[in-house]
Design a protein around this motif. Structure first.
Motif, PDB file in Angstrom:
ATOM      1  N   ASP A  95      30.083  15.790  -8.887  1.00 43.22           N
ATOM      2  CA  ASP A  95      29.100  15.363  -7.895  1.00 43.22           C
ATOM      3  C   ASP A  95      27.866  14.806  -8.600  1.00 43.22           C
ATOM      4  O   ASP A  95      26.999  15.560  -9.036  1.00 43.22           O
ATOM      5  CB  ASP A  95      28.736  16.554  -6.996  1.00 43.22           C
ATOM      6  CG  ASP A  95      27.947  16.110  -5.764  1.00 43.22           C
ATOM      7  OD1 ASP A  95      27.601  14.905  -5.675  1.00 43.22           O
ATOM      8  OD2 ASP A  95      27.676  16.967  -4.903  1.00 43.22           O
ATOM      9  N   GLU A  96      27.827  13.513  -8.703  1.00 39.20           N
ATOM     10  CA  GLU A  96      26.695  12.820  -9.330  1.00 39.20           C
ATOM     11  C   GLU A  96      26.385  13.346 -10.727  1.00 39.20           C
ATOM     12  O   GLU A  96      25.234  13.523 -11.092  1.00 39.20           O
ATOM     13  CB  GLU A  96      25.435  12.913  -8.452  1.00 39.20           C
ATOM     14  CG  GLU A  96      25.621  12.233  -7.111  1.00 39.20           C
ATOM     15  CD  GLU A  96      24.294  11.899  -6.445  1.00 39.20           C
ATOM     16  OE1 GLU A  96      23.285  11.746  -7.156  1.00 39.20           O
ATOM     17  OE2 GLU A  96      24.279  11.794  -5.211  1.00 39.20           O
ATOM     18  N   GLN A 127      25.970  18.938  -8.230  1.00 41.50           N
ATOM     19  CA  GLN A 127      24.881  17.958  -8.254  1.00 41.50           C
ATOM     20  C   GLN A 127      23.597  18.640  -8.729  1.00 41.50           C
ATOM     21  O   GLN A 127      22.830  18.061  -9.477  1.00 41.50           O
ATOM     22  CB  GLN A 127      24.684  17.367  -6.849  1.00 41.50           C
ATOM     23  CG  GLN A 127      23.624  16.270  -6.804  1.00 41.50           C
ATOM     24  CD  GLN A 127      23.497  15.628  -5.421  1.00 41.50           C
ATOM     25  OE1 GLN A 127      24.169  16.032  -4.460  1.00 41.50           O
ATOM     26  NE2 GLN A 127      22.646  14.626  -5.310  1.00 41.50           N
ATOM     27  N   SER A 173      28.293  15.537  -1.005  1.00 39.48           N
ATOM     28  CA  SER A 173      28.233  16.881  -1.606  1.00 39.48           C
ATOM     29  C   SER A 173      28.890  17.902  -0.689  1.00 39.48           C
ATOM     30  O   SER A 173      29.551  18.846  -1.146  1.00 39.48           O
ATOM     31  CB  SER A 173      26.787  17.293  -1.863  1.00 39.48           C
ATOM     32  OG  SER A 173      26.224  16.455  -2.842  1.00 39.48           O
TER      33      SER A 173
END
Ligand SMILES: Nc1ncnc2c1ncn2[C@@H]1O[C@H](COP(=O)(O)OP(=O)(O)OP(=O)(O)O)[C@@H](O)[C@H]1O
Ligand SMILES: [Mg+2]
Lengths: 479, 249
Positions: B170-171, B85, B41
């Motif tokens: 991000d994820e 995220q 991240s």
């Protein structure tokens, strides 16, 4: 940032800050009974009104400056203020707008308020008050057809003396408070509105107040009477030039809503707030109050972004059964501004209802307080109040305070209070910036979202204005 | 083209990225995997210019321009997009209003004509349908009260409307049910073309079953310790990260 850009920014901060070079007839500073006699004579007032003023003045002399508000400023020297200023060209009062000095009309055009009827916002009648005098009211003929009276209070004193005498001071008594007493003694102009029984006012009414002259105070007096079953929506706007010294504005507004009447009173207050270091700016000490009779409704909506110090509590006395009082407020303070504002809802009538939605935004080193009183009297059977009070902080040097006072003396009355404090977080700004918005745009968008419930209450064309005003007032609050 | 060379970055006194290099060419999809806390991240935030992150060494260029010299919003205007995220809420600001403001500014920057309200509305609704979000989400406050999965799909919605040239996700697949995972994968696949690049940060090989990456990298302790093709992800799925420690050491 280049110097040019910086200059442009600073210049943009307060766009109404220009001084107009208009020759004026200004009373030397100082306050005593002779000054009051002078004002009264200048306006050719009847004897009773002079006595009324003098009585207020004597009351004021015995009163002390209120200290309970959460504001801090230098004491005001009332002998340094001039209590009367009129543009020179008013010596021979113009009979209609066509005769008004074009230079004066230009001032209002610069502010975006054209006073020529053909250029006016459709459906909005305007009264413009420059320093101490009204310079003209538009659309009077059209309003007269509907039986609506909309003129300056000075004219009303001459043309409708019975109405003025009956209602002046009936809502805000002369000795109500320090600033109201001062206003009652020296008030110079303001607007007068009368809506007869059963009439829906055919257009929005509005008044623009402008302080131009240095070292003058503005003490306007507004009186709105809505007879049984009538409706009116009224809006006031305020601006002043940028000056290093503080200027005093102490207004009184009285609203009377008789049975089944509705008055909607909106304010966009943009007096000069002083510079980023707290130099100059308007002291805005205002008393606004309405009395609501049976089944009538009074709504106060205010967007307060200006003034160095604001002290203002538009209130409703819910005298009648089933009467309704509303207060929707956005108060924004930036830099060194201070605001102590809120409302009073005094429930006397059975089943009277009130709603308070207050949105306070503090940026810079400013301080912003909500102060509100909800009082349920013993006979206010089944009365209800709902209060929602939200504060938004920008940066970490600003302050927000909430002072709710609840007095319930009727067990069947219901008072609900909700309060929140939030902050424009770095993460929110980061999200906005990651999506391409600059920090200032982001803040103004977040603040606008925060104020949505109040903006909804403003007349359409002013809701847009209010949004822009917030954006300008927030400049320099981030980064 | 994104070129990161020997990037060192810290938060406060903590060194997080310790000499990371990565090149992403137009049209490529790179997957980044790696243990919790390894700096994935952080990489996204340093790329997009989150305040509080200090770059102590190394360079980042995007299409030849020095990214580190640009403000956060300027990077976004260059076409760099980060799907967060942990998306934050902006109460009171409607998704619609927020998206319109960003689309306007990004289009302006790309020299494209402003979209009128009707066209924008139409596109926003279509994007909602693709992201499998009810149209009512456009009226709600940005992420306000959205469920975890809805927030992720809202990131997808934003990506589709903003049309970035480099998207870092991000994820975005974490916390999604299997149907939503396919929605995200389809969203990315629909947007893939010769010029647009993607960096997918993920913990799960299964995302890569739906989106075929050109490269898979392993980020550990602030560095890329291993790069390979899609098969590397399968290997990680089976063996975890421990075997890498042995190799690095
Ligand atoms: N504000 C901060 N202050 C100090 N350390 C931080 C801060 N933010 C992140 N870190 C640390 O930086 C390291 C890398 O965090 P990062 O979020 O980049 O990891 P990640 O690879 O994305 O992990 P995950 O897979 O759990 O999302 C972690 O050890 C984290 O604790
Ligand atoms: Mg992470």
């Amino acid at each position: 940032m280049s110097q040019e850009l910086i200059d442009e920014r600073i210049g943009k901060e307060y766009s109404a800050g220009f001084v107009s070079d208009i020759e004026s007839d200004t009373l030397p500073p100082g306050l005593n009974e002779d000054v009051i006699r002078f004002i009264s004579a200048k306006k050719d007032e009847p004897e009773w009104l002079l006595e009324w003023r003098l009585e207020a003045y004597r009351g004021w002399l015995e009163m002390a400056t209120p200290h309970w508000a959460h504001v801090d400023h230098e004491p005001i020297d009332y002998n340094e203020i001039s209590y009367y200023s009129s543009p020179k060209s008013f010596e021979d009062r113009p009979q209609s707008l066509d005769e008004v000095d074009p230079q004066l009309l230009e001032v209002y055009e610069k502010l975006g308020i054209p006073l020529h009827e053909q250029e006016m916002l459709a459906g909005v009648a305007v009264d413009a008050v420059f320093d101490s005098v009204s310079i003209g009211t538009t659309f009077r003929a059209k309003l007269a057809e509907a039986g609506v009276i909309f003129c300056s209070i000075s004219e009303a004193v001459h043309e409708y003396p019975d109405l003025v005498r009956k209602y002046l001071g009936s809502v805000v008594p002369r000795r109500d408070n320090y600033y109201a007493a001062l206003n009652s003694a020296v008030f110079t102009d303001g607007s007068f509105v009368f809506i007869p029984k059963g009439v829906r006012c055919p257009m929005e009414l509005s008044t623009y107040f402008r302080i131009n002259e240095a070292k003058t105070g503005q003490f306007e007096r507004t009186l709105i009477i809505a007879e049984e079953g009538s409706h009116v929506s009224y809006l006031e706007g305020c601006t002043a030039p940028m000056r290093d010294e503080n200027q005093l504005h102490a207004a009184v507004v009285e609203l009377v809503a008789l049975d089944d009447a509705q008055i909607k009173y909106s304010t966009v207050q943009n007096w000069y707030p002083g510079d980023a270091n707290g130099l100059g700016g308007i002291y805005n000490f205002v008393t606004k109050r309405g009395v609501a009779h049976n089944r009538s409704r009074i709504s106060w909506t205010q967007v307060e972004t200006g003034s160095a110090v604001t002290w203002k509590y538009p209130s409703c006395i819910l005298r009648g059964d089933d009467s309704v009082g509303e207060f929707y407020s956005v108060a924004l303070t930036n830099n060194c501004q201070q605001a102590d504002t809120g409302t009073k809802m005094i429930h006397l009538g059975k089943r009277s209802r009130s709603t308070i939605i207050s949105k306070g935004i503090s940026a810079g080193r400013s301080s912003n307080a909500y102060r509100g009183l909800v009082r349920m009297s013993p006979r206010a059977e089944g009365a209800r109040n709902y209060t929602q009070c939200d504060s938004l902080l920008i940066g970490d040097r600003s302050a927000a305070h909430t002072f709710p006072y609840i007095e319930s003396r009727n067990p069947s009355a219901v008072v609900e209070h909700e309060a929140t404090t939030s902050k424009v977080s770095d993460d929110q700004l980061y999200l906005c910036q990651q999506r391409g918005l600059d920090a200032e745009k982001a803040v103004s968008m977040i603040v606008n979202g925060f104020c949505k419930e109040v903006f909804r209450e403003l007349p359409m064309e002013f809701a847009v204005e209010a949004g822009k005003l917030l954006e300008v007032s927030l400049e320099g609050s981030v980064g | 083209m994104l070129v990161i060379e020997n990037l060192h970055a810290r938060i406060g006194d903590e060194d997080i990225l310790k000499g990371l290099s990565l090149t992403v060419k137009p049209g490529e999809v790179h997957a980044i995997m790696g243990p919790n806390g390894s700096g994935k991240s952080t990489l996204g935030h340093v790329l997009s210019g989150r305040p509080g992150y200090e770059v102590t060494a190394g360079t980042i260029t995007y299409n030849g321009e020095d990214v580190l010299a640009l403000e956060t919003e300027e990077r976004a205007r260059q076409g760099i997009f980060l799907a967060f995220q942990y998306p934050v809420e902006i109460p009171g600001v409607s998704n619609m209003e927020f998206l319109k403001a960003s689309v306007d500014i990004l289009r302006e920057h790309r020299g494209e004509e402003a979209l009128d309200a009707v066209t924008f509305m139409k596109r926003a609704r279509e994007a909602c349908t693709l992201a499998n979000l009810d149209h009512s989400f456009l009226k709600r406050g940005v992420n306000e009260g959205f469920s975890g999965g809805e927030k992720k799909r809202n990131e997808l919605l934003q990506m589709m409307l903003l049309e970035p040239s480099l998207a870092i996700l991000d994820e975005t697949d974490s916390g999604l049910d299997i149907d939503a995972l396919q929605v995200v994968a389809e969203g990315v696949n629909n947007m893939r073309n010769d010029t647009r690049s993607f960096v997918l940060v993920t913990h799960y090989q299964r995302l890569l079953n739906f989106i075929k990456p050109d490269y898979v990298h392993v980020l550990a302790d602030g560095r890329i310790v291993r790069s390979g093709d899609a098969s590397l992800a399968l290997h990680l799925e089976e063996h975890g990260y421990a075997w890498l420690d042995d190799e690095v050491a």
